[in-house]
Design a protein around this motif. Structure first.
Motif, PDB file in Angstrom:
ATOM      1  N   CYS A   1      32.236   6.539 -28.804  1.00 11.94           N
ATOM      2  CA  CYS A   1      31.950   7.942 -29.141  1.00 11.94           C
ATOM      3  C   CYS A   1      33.192   8.775 -28.858  1.00 11.94           C
ATOM      4  CB  CYS A   1      30.776   8.466 -28.321  1.00 11.94           C
ATOM      5  SG  CYS A   1      29.257   7.562 -28.588  1.00 11.94           S
ATOM      6  N   CYS A   2      34.034   8.887 -29.843  1.00  9.76           N
ATOM      7  CA  CYS A   2      35.257   9.666 -29.643  1.00  9.76           C
ATOM      8  C   CYS A   2      35.197  11.001 -30.374  1.00  9.76           C
ATOM      9  CB  CYS A   2      36.481   8.860 -30.106  1.00  9.76           C
ATOM     10  SG  CYS A   2      36.348   8.291 -31.815  1.00  9.76           S
ATOM     11  N   GLY A   3      34.172  11.216 -31.176  1.00  3.63           N
ATOM     12  CA  GLY A   3      34.059  12.469 -31.916  1.00  3.63           C
ATOM     13  C   GLY A   3      33.287  13.514 -31.139  1.00  3.63           C
ATOM     14  N   SER A   4      33.520  14.773 -31.480  1.00  5.09           N
ATOM     15  CA  SER A   4      32.792  15.857 -30.824  1.00  5.09           C
ATOM     16  C   SER A   4      31.505  16.124 -31.589  1.00  5.09           C
ATOM     17  CB  SER A   4      33.656  17.122 -30.772  1.00  5.09           C
ATOM     18  OG  SER A   4      34.021  17.502 -32.085  1.00  5.09           O
ATOM     19  N   ILE A   5      30.442  16.478 -30.855  1.00  5.40           N
ATOM     20  CA  ILE A   5      29.138  16.714 -31.472  1.00  5.40           C
ATOM     21  C   ILE A   5      29.046  18.164 -31.939  1.00  5.40           C
ATOM     22  CG2 ILE A   5      26.645  16.710 -31.079  1.00  5.40           C
ATOM     23  CD1 ILE A   5      27.922  13.964 -31.194  1.00  5.40           C
ATOM     24  N   THR A   6      28.651  18.331 -33.185  1.00  6.99           N
ATOM     25  CA  THR A   6      28.437  19.659 -33.756  1.00  6.99           C
ATOM     26  C   THR A   6      27.046  19.689 -34.389  1.00  6.99           C
ATOM     27  OG1 THR A   6      29.309  19.068 -35.940  1.00  6.99           O
ATOM     28  CG2 THR A   6      30.910  19.818 -34.280  1.00  6.99           C
TER      29      THR A   6
ATOM     30  N   ASP B   1      24.978 -10.039 -31.152  1.00 10.19           N
ATOM     31  CA  ASP B   1      25.214  -9.814 -32.581  1.00 10.19           C
ATOM     32  C   ASP B   1      24.746  -8.419 -32.989  1.00 10.19           C
ATOM     33  OD1 ASP B   1      26.094 -12.507 -32.849  1.00 10.19           O
ATOM     34  OD2 ASP B   1      24.004 -13.156 -32.988  1.00 10.19           O
ATOM     35  N   VAL B   2      23.594  -8.030 -32.466  1.00  8.24           N
ATOM     36  CA  VAL B   2      23.043  -6.712 -32.774  1.00  8.24           C
ATOM     37  C   VAL B   2      23.930  -5.616 -32.192  1.00  8.24           C
ATOM     38  CG1 VAL B   2      21.122  -5.160 -32.275  1.00  8.24           C
ATOM     39  CG2 VAL B   2      20.667  -7.496 -33.005  1.00  8.24           C
TER      40      VAL B   2
ATOM     41  N   CYS C   1      16.695   3.022 -44.406  1.00  4.91           N
ATOM     42  CA  CYS C   1      16.836   2.063 -43.310  1.00  4.91           C
ATOM     43  C   CYS C   1      18.170   1.326 -43.457  1.00  4.91           C
ATOM     44  CB  CYS C   1      15.673   1.069 -43.311  1.00  4.91           C
ATOM     45  SG  CYS C   1      15.751  -0.127 -41.966  1.00  4.91           S
ATOM     46  N   VAL C   2      19.045   1.475 -42.492  1.00  6.38           N
ATOM     47  CA  VAL C   2      20.372   0.868 -42.576  1.00  6.38           C
ATOM     48  C   VAL C   2      20.474  -0.403 -41.732  1.00  6.38           C
ATOM     49  CG1 VAL C   2      21.526   3.038 -43.095  1.00  6.38           C
ATOM     50  CG2 VAL C   2      21.203   2.368 -40.711  1.00  6.38           C
ATOM     51  N   MET C   3      19.455  -0.655 -40.911  1.00 13.08           N
ATOM     52  CA  MET C   3      19.482  -1.867 -40.090  1.00 13.08           C
ATOM     53  C   MET C   3      18.058  -2.213 -39.679  1.00 13.08           C
ATOM     54  SD  MET C   3      21.553  -2.473 -36.529  1.00 13.08           S
ATOM     55  CE  MET C   3      21.556  -4.044 -35.681  1.00 13.08           C
ATOM     56  N   ASP C   4      17.663  -3.450 -39.916  1.00 15.53           N
ATOM     57  CA  ASP C   4      16.342  -3.929 -39.501  1.00 15.53           C
ATOM     58  C   ASP C   4      16.477  -5.415 -39.203  1.00 15.53           C
ATOM     59  OD1 ASP C   4      13.691  -4.131 -38.898  1.00 15.53           O
ATOM     60  OD2 ASP C   4      12.990  -4.092 -40.969  1.00 15.53           O
ATOM     61  N   GLU C   5      16.614  -5.749 -37.921  1.00  7.85           N
ATOM     62  CA  GLU C   5      16.931  -7.118 -37.532  1.00  7.85           C
ATOM     63  C   GLU C   5      15.923  -7.650 -36.511  1.00  7.85           C
ATOM     64  OE1 GLU C   5      19.238  -9.202 -38.490  1.00  7.85           O
ATOM     65  OE2 GLU C   5      20.546  -7.934 -39.715  1.00  7.85           O
TER      66      GLU C   5
ATOM     67  N   LEU D   1      25.634  -2.742 -34.445  1.00  9.95           N
ATOM     68  CA  LEU D   1      25.302  -1.337 -34.208  1.00  9.95           C
ATOM     69  C   LEU D   1      26.556  -0.510 -33.960  1.00  9.95           C
ATOM     70  CD1 LEU D   1      22.714   0.369 -34.081  1.00  9.95           C
ATOM     71  CD2 LEU D   1      22.700   0.046 -31.614  1.00  9.95           C
ATOM     72  N   LYS D   2      27.488  -1.053 -33.210  1.00  5.37           N
ATOM     73  CA  LYS D   2      28.747  -0.348 -32.956  1.00  5.37           C
ATOM     74  C   LYS D   2      29.524  -0.112 -34.246  1.00  5.37           C
ATOM     75  CE  LYS D   2      31.317  -1.080 -29.400  1.00  5.37           C
ATOM     76  NZ  LYS D   2      32.195  -1.710 -28.388  1.00  5.37           N
ATOM     77  N   ALA D   3      29.442  -1.077 -35.168  1.00  4.80           N
ATOM     78  CA  ALA D   3      30.159  -0.943 -36.441  1.00  4.80           C
ATOM     79  C   ALA D   3      29.486   0.067 -37.367  1.00  4.80           C
ATOM     80  CB  ALA D   3      30.233  -2.312 -37.124  1.00  4.80           C
ATOM     81  N   LEU D   4      28.159   0.184 -37.305  1.00  2.00           N
ATOM     82  CA  LEU D   4      27.421   1.074 -38.204  1.00  2.00           C
ATOM     83  C   LEU D   4      27.520   2.542 -37.808  1.00  2.00           C
ATOM     84  CD1 LEU D   4      24.106  -0.884 -38.945  1.00  2.00           C
ATOM     85  CD2 LEU D   4      25.763  -0.085 -40.625  1.00  2.00           C
ATOM     86  N   LEU D   5      27.491   2.823 -36.518  1.00  3.49           N
ATOM     87  CA  LEU D   5      27.403   4.215 -36.074  1.00  3.49           C
ATOM     88  C   LEU D   5      28.764   4.906 -36.087  1.00  3.49           C
ATOM     89  CD1 LEU D   5      24.934   3.865 -33.059  1.00  3.49           C
ATOM     90  CD2 LEU D   5      24.452   4.823 -35.319  1.00  3.49           C
ATOM     91  N   PRO D   6      28.842   6.088 -36.674  1.00  2.69           N
ATOM     92  CA  PRO D   6      30.095   6.860 -36.631  1.00  2.69           C
ATOM     93  C   PRO D   6      30.327   7.400 -35.216  1.00  2.69           C
ATOM     94  CG  PRO D   6      28.361   8.128 -37.704  1.00  2.69           C
ATOM     95  CD  PRO D   6      27.794   6.763 -37.466  1.00  2.69           C
TER      96      PRO D   6
END
Length: 737
Positions: A220-225, A294-295, A258-262, A299-304
């Motif tokens: 999480c390197c981005g600022s939340i707006t 694996d999950v 739905c972007v992930m369902d494992e 998840l780390k790759a999917l989330l901005p």
């Protein structure tokens, strides 16, 4: 969703069987409670009303509103009002009377400061609980004489279940918990995020915490707006030999995609698939090869970097994932409920969104549906704001559903609220019962705010803390000047957690001053080592003699006879695997109600002592013999400190005064006479004890009796109150046991 997420709902019906493997602090109590339910169904004995507070946390204060809940349920029963949320009252219809005694001007501090004067209270009432600092309308609070709150128009999603929902009624929005927290205006996305303190309070995994050492942080390197993307998250779990583990994860982006369902294969052996909640079966999971790592990687790759996770009881999902994320919106906390309770996701979906989820005809929960629902609830909150939510009066609607589940079907919305806001006095009047308040008040409608009430002068929390500290301190010696201090430390630590060990050199031979964290540790050290041979020297182990410990032996004996302590034992030297071993051999410990494993408040690690609570003194005594025998090799004794008192003392600020003799000038003759005045708190405590004793013995069997010490205001600040309760025939049988 998995079982822990339903913690705010009603308990399953008695006859319903559920397979459980306990993996939490209260696991033992849950297993034993199921066993008692079975025993109760098998026993042909006549039913008697009885109380249970097994699952009541020792740190929890019972609010005045929750007291009112219990009193109304005691009077009317489950057919008219919801069950109390903090305790269990079995066979309510076998209660013969309800009596409440209020000791105005008394607090929890007074009860333990003048413990010896309250003979009946400490012996007859097993159930004790903390009360918040006093309010100006204590009596009005506990009997429900607060201002009526009535709900307005209902949301369309609830019209089918609440007839006549178009009633024109009013509501005081300022008292709604959502408005109290967020205000009435619309809020930004960043305002809905949990703060770090809130995440800590609600046990979210946080970086740097000892129980999260192997957790993976989401980058999480981005600022939340206010334009940061929201993602709905839901996980399903099963129970394995190591506890709760992930079996399915669903991630939904804004718009509902739905972007992930494992499905996920746990690392350890599965002991319960929790199919009724998760929908996961052995057949479904057998071919799965995806693992937790694996999950985590996916998840780390999917989330901005500026992603905000949204979920319902999201702390459980993140712990199942073993991941840390600082930006979260938890809808179970966003839609704030009274008294710290939480609304179910299914309820919010129906009331807010007008949709049905987790339908009983489906095979378990749908993780994708739950994730999508949580996301939609967050968007609704942001779009319409707290005022719109407050106008729905969720509390009244939730209580209405509880009433319906209990078999009551109110005719219209106004009737729902009328039942919820009915005072205890009105409940009593409807069934022809009488509620007795024994007070010193001329006007029974007000207590501490009344000018006619004489408030008893009270001591400070500091003095009580010092008294307990000195009682938990021992001096041991003499030792040789070449004694092995490390070995002595280990010896004294074997009796309980040690706060400090100080070598005293003022005496001819060295002595040790050992301050224990718990009173039981100090008492066990005295009983085990006083007069024994240590490193070739016969030592004496004793408490410091001060004005606060002069009656210590009598006080310890009376604490041991306390009705709450008689069925509880203290054990020292327990390991991290103690709970598992105890549950594996639970057949040896009949009547076990609860296992209390204290944790270090700083690092979260389990301490090396515990308390076991049993139904009877006999069961506790037998268990103590087994656990201190050669097979278990633990040290222990019967408990001395009620759970709520230990928690309260631990929460007080540490005192700088060292244990030892305190010299005070003798009182003058006039001061001595004043101390014996009938208004002195010790004399008042003695008089109250006698009055309550006479009243209690005159009550018929099956009477629910509550003794309330409301707390006081003093120059040292607010002093919290104390409540004691019991049912007469039940408590007398406990004393006999």
């Amino acid at each position: 969703m998995e079982p822990e997420k339903e913690r705010t709902g009603r308990t399953p019906k008695k006859g319903r069987k559920r397979r459980r493997v306990p993996n939490k602090l209260v696991g033992a109590s849950e297993v034993m409670r199921d066993r008692w339910d079975l025993e109760e169904r098998q026993q042909p004995e006549a039913k008697k009303a009885c109380l249970s507070t097994i699952l009541l946390s020792d740190t929890r204060e019972i609010t005045h509103g929750q007291l009112c809940e219990l009193l109304k349920y005691a009077v009317l029963g489950k057919s008219s009002v919801p069950k109390p949320s903090w305790c269990q009252l079995f066979h309510q219809n076998h209660l013969n009377n309800v009596v409440v005694v209020i000791l105005q001007g008394m607090s929890q501090l007074h009860f333990y400061r003048f413990y010896l004067e309250f003979g009946l209270l400490r012996k007859a009432f097993r159930h004790k609980f903390c009360l918040p600092p006093p309010s100006s309308d204590f009596l009005a609070d506990i009997i429900g004489l607060q201002k009526k709150q009535i709900i307005g128009d209902l949301p369309k999603g609830m019209e089918g279940s609440l007839p006549s929902s178009s009633s024109e009624v009013s509501i005081n929005l300022q008292n709604d918990p959502i408005v109290k927290k967020y205000g009435s205006k619309k809020v930004s996305l960043t305002r809905c995020l949990l703060t770090k303190e809130e995440m800590k309070t609600y046990h979210f995994p946080l970086q740097g915490f000892p129980d999260c050492e192997n957790f993976v942080p989401i980058k999480c390197c981005g600022s939340i707006t206010n334009s940061s993307p929201l993602f709905g998250l839901d996980c399903e779990m099963c129970l394995t030999s190591k506890g709760r583990e992930l079996t399915r994860i669903s991630l939904v982006a804004e718009g509902g995609c739905c972007v992930m369902d494992e499905l996920v294969k746990p690392d350890n052996k599965i002991v319960d698939y929790l199919t009724s909640f998760s929908g996961i079966t052995k057949k479904i999971l057998n071919p799965v090869t995806t693992k937790l790592k694996d999950v985590q990687r996916q998840l780390k790759a999917l989330l901005p970097p500026n992603a905000v996770l949204v979920g319902h009881s999201l702390d459980l999902d993140l712990r199942a994932l073993k991941m840390i994320h600082p930006y979260v919106i938890d809808t179970s906390l966003l839609y704030v409920r009274e008294q710290g309770r939480r609304f179910k996701l299914k309820f919010l979906a129906k009331v807010i969104l007008g949709k049905d989820i987790q339908c009983p005809d489906r095979f378990g929960h749908d993780a994708t549906e739950d994730a999508r629902t949580a996301l939609e609830l967050a968007r609704y909150f942001l779009k319409y704001g707290p005022k719109k939510i407050a106008e729905l009066n969720l509390e009244a609607l939730a209580s209405h559903q509880e009433l319906e589940a209990a078999g009551l079907e109110p005719r219209n919305t106004a009737e729902v609220v009328q039942q919820l806001n009915t005072s205890v006095l009105e409940c009593l009047d409807s069934v022809g019962q009488k509620l007795l308040f024994l007070t010193r008040e001329a006007d029974a409608t007000e207590l501490s705010s009344s000018q006619n009430c004489q408030t008893i002068k009270c001591l400070s929390n500091k003095e009580m803390k010092i008294k307990w500290m000195e009682m938990s301190t021992v001096y041991a010696g003499p030792f040789s000047k070449n004694c092995n201090l490390r070995a002595l430390n280990r010896l004294f630590e074997s009796f309980g957690p040690v706060l400090s060990v100080t070598l005293t050199l003022e005496s001819h031979q060295p002595h040790l001053c050992i301050q224990y964290e718990v009173l039981e540790g100090a008492q066990l050290a005295i009983e085990s080592l006083d007069g024994s041979l240590v490193e070739g020297t016969c030592i004496k182990v004793q408490r410091p003699v001060t004005e606060l410990t002069l009656d210590c032996d009598i006080l310890v004996n009376e604490l041991e006879q306390d009705s709450e302590n008689r069925g509880t034992i203290y054990l020292s030297g327990v390991s991290e695997t103690f709970k598992e071993h105890l549950l594996q051999q639970s057949s040896l410990f009949l009547g076990l109600e609860a296992l209390i494993l204290p944790k270090d408040l700083k690092n979260g690690k389990q301490k090396n002592y515990c308390f076991l609570r049993f139904k009877t003194f006999g069961s506790a005594h037998r268990a103590l013999g087994i656990l201190t025998g050669k097979n278990w090799k633990l040290k222990g004794r019967h408990a001395l400190t009620p759970r709520h008192l230990h928690s309260w003392l631990r929460g007080l600020p540490p005192e700088s005064r060292p244990p030892g003799l305190r010299v005070i000038p003798p009182p003058s003759e006039q001061e001595a006479v004043q101390m014996l005045n009938l208004d002195h708190p010790k004399i008042a405590a003695w008089r109250w004890g006698r009055k309550i004793g006479k009243l209690y013995h005159s009550l018929c069997s099956g009477t629910l009796c509550l003794i309330l010490l409301p707390g006081t205001e003093s120059t040292h600040g607010s002093l919290s109150g104390l409540g004691l309760m019991g049912i007469k025939d039940e408590e007398e049988s406990n004393i006999l046991n």
